[in-house]
Write an enzyme that holds these catalytic residues in place. Structure first.
Site, PDB file in Angstrom:
ATOM      1  N   LYS A  22       0.837  -1.214   0.000  1.00  0.00           N
ATOM      2  CA  LYS A  22       0.000   0.000   0.000  1.00  0.00           C
ATOM      3  C   LYS A  22       0.863   1.253   0.000  1.00  0.00           C
ATOM      4  O   LYS A  22       0.614   2.190  -0.767  1.00  0.00           O
ATOM      5  CB  LYS A  22      -0.895  -0.012   1.249  1.00  0.00           C
ATOM      6  CG  LYS A  22      -1.533   1.337   1.548  1.00  0.00           C
ATOM      7  CD  LYS A  22      -2.370   1.315   2.808  1.00  0.00           C
ATOM      8  CE  LYS A  22      -1.622   1.514   4.108  1.00  0.00           C
ATOM      9  NZ  LYS A  22      -1.291   2.907   4.447  1.00  0.00           N
ATOM     10  N   ASN A  23       1.887   1.265   0.869  1.00  0.00           N
ATOM     11  CA  ASN A  23       2.651   2.502   1.048  1.00  0.00           C
ATOM     12  C   ASN A  23       3.627   2.768  -0.097  1.00  0.00           C
ATOM     13  O   ASN A  23       4.272   3.813  -0.132  1.00  0.00           O
ATOM     14  CB  ASN A  23       3.362   2.505   2.399  1.00  0.00           C
ATOM     15  CG  ASN A  23       2.358   2.637   3.533  1.00  0.00           C
ATOM     16  OD1 ASN A  23       1.207   3.014   3.303  1.00  0.00           O
ATOM     17  ND2 ASN A  23       2.780   2.320   4.751  1.00  0.00           N
ATOM     18  N   CYS A 116      -4.191  12.288  12.868  1.00  0.00           N
ATOM     19  CA  CYS A 116      -5.097  11.155  12.844  1.00  0.00           C
ATOM     20  C   CYS A 116      -4.905  10.437  14.164  1.00  0.00           C
ATOM     21  O   CYS A 116      -4.133  10.879  15.015  1.00  0.00           O
ATOM     22  CB  CYS A 116      -4.847  10.248  11.641  1.00  0.00           C
ATOM     23  SG  CYS A 116      -3.360   9.281  11.777  1.00  0.00           S
ATOM     24  N   ARG A 121       1.031  14.056  13.109  1.00  0.00           N
ATOM     25  CA  ARG A 121       1.415  13.889  11.713  1.00  0.00           C
ATOM     26  C   ARG A 121       1.623  15.204  10.948  1.00  0.00           C
ATOM     27  O   ARG A 121       0.912  15.510   9.979  1.00  0.00           O
ATOM     28  CB  ARG A 121       0.413  12.969  11.018  1.00  0.00           C
ATOM     29  CG  ARG A 121       0.188  11.705  11.848  1.00  0.00           C
ATOM     30  CD  ARG A 121      -0.405  10.588  11.103  1.00  0.00           C
ATOM     31  NE  ARG A 121       0.500  10.004  10.142  1.00  0.00           N
ATOM     32  CZ  ARG A 121       0.170   9.010   9.339  1.00  0.00           C
ATOM     33  NH1 ARG A 121      -1.042   8.507   9.394  1.00  0.00           N
ATOM     34  NH2 ARG A 121       1.033   8.513   8.481  1.00  0.00           N
ATOM     35  N   ASP A 309       4.898   0.102  11.772  1.00  0.00           N
ATOM     36  CA  ASP A 309       3.697  -0.518  11.199  1.00  0.00           C
ATOM     37  C   ASP A 309       3.568  -2.003  11.549  1.00  0.00           C
ATOM     38  O   ASP A 309       2.560  -2.635  11.200  1.00  0.00           O
ATOM     39  CB  ASP A 309       3.665  -0.324   9.675  1.00  0.00           C
ATOM     40  CG  ASP A 309       3.449   1.135   9.307  1.00  0.00           C
ATOM     41  OD1 ASP A 309       3.002   1.910  10.162  1.00  0.00           O
ATOM     42  OD2 ASP A 309       3.741   1.498   8.142  1.00  0.00           O
ATOM     43  N   ARG A 401      -8.357  -0.737   4.584  1.00  0.00           N
ATOM     44  CA  ARG A 401      -7.483   0.271   3.976  1.00  0.00           C
ATOM     45  C   ARG A 401      -6.144  -0.345   3.586  1.00  0.00           C
ATOM     46  O   ARG A 401      -5.482   0.168   2.685  1.00  0.00           O
ATOM     47  CB  ARG A 401      -7.226   1.418   4.962  1.00  0.00           C
ATOM     48  CG  ARG A 401      -8.438   2.299   5.210  1.00  0.00           C
ATOM     49  CD  ARG A 401      -8.066   3.464   6.096  1.00  0.00           C
ATOM     50  NE  ARG A 401      -6.729   3.898   5.758  1.00  0.00           N
ATOM     51  CZ  ARG A 401      -5.744   4.152   6.628  1.00  0.00           C
ATOM     52  NH1 ARG A 401      -5.964   4.053   7.915  1.00  0.00           N
ATOM     53  NH2 ARG A 401      -4.553   4.517   6.229  1.00  0.00           N
TER      54      ARG A 401
HETATM   55  N1  EPU Z   1       7.236  14.014  10.774  1.00  0.00           N
HETATM   56  C1  EPU Z   1       7.543  15.319  11.098  1.00  0.00           C
HETATM   57  N2  EPU Z   1       7.399  16.253  10.117  1.00  0.00           N
HETATM   58  C2  EPU Z   1       6.986  15.941   8.849  1.00  0.00           C
HETATM   59  C3  EPU Z   1       6.690  14.603   8.553  1.00  0.00           C
HETATM   60  C4  EPU Z   1       6.820  13.655   9.539  1.00  0.00           C
HETATM   61  O1  EPU Z   1       7.915  15.638  12.210  1.00  0.00           O
HETATM   62  O2  EPU Z   1       6.890  16.840   8.003  1.00  0.00           O
HETATM   63  C5  EPU Z   1       7.376  12.982  11.829  1.00  0.00           C
HETATM   64  C6  EPU Z   1       6.057  12.240  12.098  1.00  0.00           C
HETATM   65  O3  EPU Z   1       5.282  12.915  13.056  1.00  0.00           O
HETATM   66  C7  EPU Z   1       6.541  10.892  12.574  1.00  0.00           C
HETATM   67  C8  EPU Z   1       7.800  10.670  11.756  1.00  0.00           C
HETATM   68  O4  EPU Z   1       8.227  11.970  11.324  1.00  0.00           O
HETATM   69  O5  EPU Z   1       6.899  10.971  13.918  1.00  0.00           O
HETATM   70  C9  EPU Z   1       7.642   9.784  10.562  1.00  0.00           C
HETATM   71  O6  EPU Z   1       6.561  10.215   9.737  1.00  0.00           O
HETATM   72  P1  EPU Z   1       6.537   9.953   8.198  1.00  0.00           P
HETATM   73  O7  EPU Z   1       6.399  11.249   7.473  1.00  0.00           O
HETATM   74  O8  EPU Z   1       7.692   9.082   7.816  1.00  0.00           O
HETATM   75  O9  EPU Z   1       5.184   9.156   8.019  1.00  0.00           O
HETATM   76  P2  EPU Z   1       4.238   9.190   6.752  1.00  0.00           P
HETATM   77  O10 EPU Z   1       5.055   9.325   5.533  1.00  0.00           O
HETATM   78  O11 EPU Z   1       3.140  10.154   6.991  1.00  0.00           O
HETATM   79  C10 EPU Z   1       4.340   6.636   6.264  1.00  0.00           C
HETATM   80  C11 EPU Z   1       3.344   5.525   6.134  1.00  0.00           C
HETATM   81  C12 EPU Z   1       2.825   5.146   7.513  1.00  0.00           C
HETATM   82  C13 EPU Z   1       4.016   4.740   8.381  1.00  0.00           C
HETATM   83  C14 EPU Z   1       5.045   5.887   8.425  1.00  0.00           C
HETATM   84  C15 EPU Z   1       6.296   5.541   9.200  1.00  0.00           C
HETATM   85  C16 EPU Z   1       2.419   5.959   3.963  1.00  0.00           C
HETATM   86  C17 EPU Z   1       1.239   6.332   3.132  1.00  0.00           C
HETATM   87  N3  EPU Z   1       2.257   5.950   5.274  1.00  0.00           N
HETATM   88  O12 EPU Z   1       3.634   7.735   6.821  1.00  0.00           O
HETATM   89  O13 EPU Z   1       1.985   4.023   7.319  1.00  0.00           O
HETATM   90  O14 EPU Z   1       3.579   4.456   9.682  1.00  0.00           O
HETATM   91  O15 EPU Z   1       5.418   6.242   7.089  1.00  0.00           O
HETATM   92  O16 EPU Z   1       6.921   4.440   8.647  1.00  0.00           O
HETATM   93  O17 EPU Z   1       3.463   5.632   3.437  1.00  0.00           O
HETATM   94  C18 EPU Z   1       0.354   2.454   7.913  1.00  0.00           C
HETATM   95  O18 EPU Z   1       0.574   1.892   6.825  1.00  0.00           O
HETATM   96  O19 EPU Z   1      -0.320   1.920   8.824  1.00  0.00           O
HETATM   97  C19 EPU Z   1       0.935   3.776   8.151  1.00  0.00           C
HETATM   98  C20 EPU Z   1       0.495   4.597   9.098  1.00  0.00           C
END
Ligand code: EPU
Length: 432
Positions: A22-23, A116, A121, A309, A401
């Protein structure tokens, strides 16, 4: 709404093939907006998030066809830049449209996603990256408008309080591939899903050096071409099935489980006493290990460390291990919504800040429980598979999802899992 009814105690046996991730599929679909030519994605999982991303691509003007199961063809001859709140609020991952819109159109106007249930996030790192590229950004009424007309590339450090950002890295790469000049991303996310995005973009004609490492160097090109690309397999789905096998009796072969992508997970799985073999680079065989499980200490961190995850599912498994295990959640410090529900099933887990202490080997018994997010749903179902008696899991739309036909695939392995309408659940068991 639908619910799962699970009768615990059945051994799981047989083979399961994991789907595309998915990701990876979500940003890969977004990346198809970077070219006017047709892109064909294969091994796309049939998930509600993916169907929703297809809806968003259509909203942006793309022609999307699904000629065969797992195949999605996207042609985006023209694209428009506005992503409304109605779409972004339904799926946070819509934010991965930001990079492709900036790359292709030199502008984007996208609703800012909120937090969320797993955390606040933020997207500050995505915005920092774009500003280092030379974009100007304005925020108004919950929207972010990006003007990339003068963007010329630059150097950006993408590390935040918890390491890099997965979607932020993909977004910035997707913006940079069509931005003139050179962009260097330090502390880029190294998750296999980010690498898959870089691989597809490279095959479309992008110039990206350093794939899979923490420093990416991108030289902007004028245009990208169409591509046919197979989505990388889902390491989180693979880990979830591996845990299901270890918790239940029996033996499962998990195909599409790439040991290279599961290093930290397999290390802790082994330390916890799970009985498994790596049959080849893509295949795991896991045997029921419930009586032998040992406590372990886990800290979630960005790849290649232990993935957040798989934290909830591993927690469910550790309720069977004799002794005390600790989980420290460094990515989403509040991602413990599964814990009170597991405790209602007889687990003994205490949460203190970003840490959970699991005192294992308590007998789990079936109960009506409420899923709160995707991975928490999986954890409750895994617990239900081994609990004595009947478990009802409500709000399984979270599960749909990210896990394709989880109920049917577990049932094919011998589990007793049924998907029923909520009205089939005895009224006195419903939590709402
Ligand atoms: N963060 C910041 N600033 C930002 C972005 C992120 O401080 O601008 C922090 C977040 O708060 C968190 C950490 O950095 O503490 C990591 O967040 P990241 O941006 O890597 O997460 P994401 O890209 O929003 C993806 C996956 C998530 C998975 C995370 C971590 C997708 C669509 N989602 O989220 O997947 O948990 O990376 O590996 O790729 C799931 O599949 O259940 C899921 C939540």
């Amino acid at each position: 709404m639908e619910v799962f009814r699970i009768q615990g105690g059945r051994a799981l046996n047989g083979e399961v093939r994991v789907n595309g991730a998915k990701n990876a599929a979500l940003p890969l679909l977004a990346a198809t907006l970077l070219t006017r030519e047709t892109c064909v994605l294969r091994n796309v999982p049939d998930l509600s998030d993916v169907r929703f991303m297809i809806e968003i691509l259509r909203h942006h003007g793309a022609r999307v066809e699904t000629p065969a199961p797992g195949v999605v063809s996207v042609t985006a001859e023209s694209v428009h830049p506005h992503t409304p709140y109605e779409l972004v609020k339904k799926m946070r991952a819509s934010i991965c449209l930001l990079g492709p819109l900036v790359g292709r159109l030199k502008m984007a106007d996208i609703a800012q996603p909120g937090g969320c249930v797993i955390g606040t996030r933020p997207i500050d790192l995505h915005l920092k990256g774009l500003s280092r590229l030379g974009c100007t950004m304005t925020q108004h009424a919950g929207y972010i408008t990006v003007d990339a007309t003068n963007a010329r590339g630059g150097r950006v450090f993408l590390g935040g309080p918890s390491g890099s950002t997965v979607t932020g890295t993909s977004n910035l790469v997707m913006a940079a591939v069509l931005t003139p000049g050179v962009t260097v991303i330090d502390c880029a996310a190294c998750e296999p899903e980010v690498v898959d995005v870089c691989v597809m973009l490279s095959r479309m004609g992008a110039k990206i050096e350093g794939l899979g490492g923490p420093t990416l160097r991108i030289t902007g090109v004028e245009s990208l071409r169409g591509v046919t690309h197979e989505v990388v397999s889902d390491r989180i789905e693979a880990g979830t099935y591996a845990i299901a096998a270890a918790m239940s009796g029996g033996e499962i072969v998990v195909r599409g489980a790439k040991a290279d992508h599961l290093g930290a997970f397999l290390d802790k799985f082994e330390e916890a006493g799970a009985d498994f073999d790596i049959l080849d680079a893509d295949t795991l065989r896991v045997r029921g290990s419930a009586g032998r499980l040992k406590p372990v200490d886990i800290t979630t961190l960005p790849h290649p460390s232990f993935p957040t995850d798989l934290q909830a599912q591993f927690t469910a498994m550790l309720t069977l291990a004799g002794g005390a295990s600790t989980i420290t959640e460094r990515i989403y410090p509040n991602r413990f919504m599964h814990v009170p529900e597991l405790n209602r099933m007889g687990a003994n887990i205490a949460v203190e800040g970003p840490c959970a202490v699991i005192r294992g080997a308590t007998a789990l018994s079936g109960a009506p429980v409420m899923a709160s997010d995707l991975r928490a749903s999986a954890a409750l179902i895994l617990a239900g598979l081994v609990a004595r008696g009947e478990t009802w899991v409500q709000r399984i739309y979270h599960l749909d999802r990210g896990y394709e036909r989880f109920d049917e695939r577990l049932a094919a392995l011998g589990a007793s899992v049924e998907r029923l309408r909520q009205s089939a659940m005895p009224a006195d068991l419903r939590g709402e």
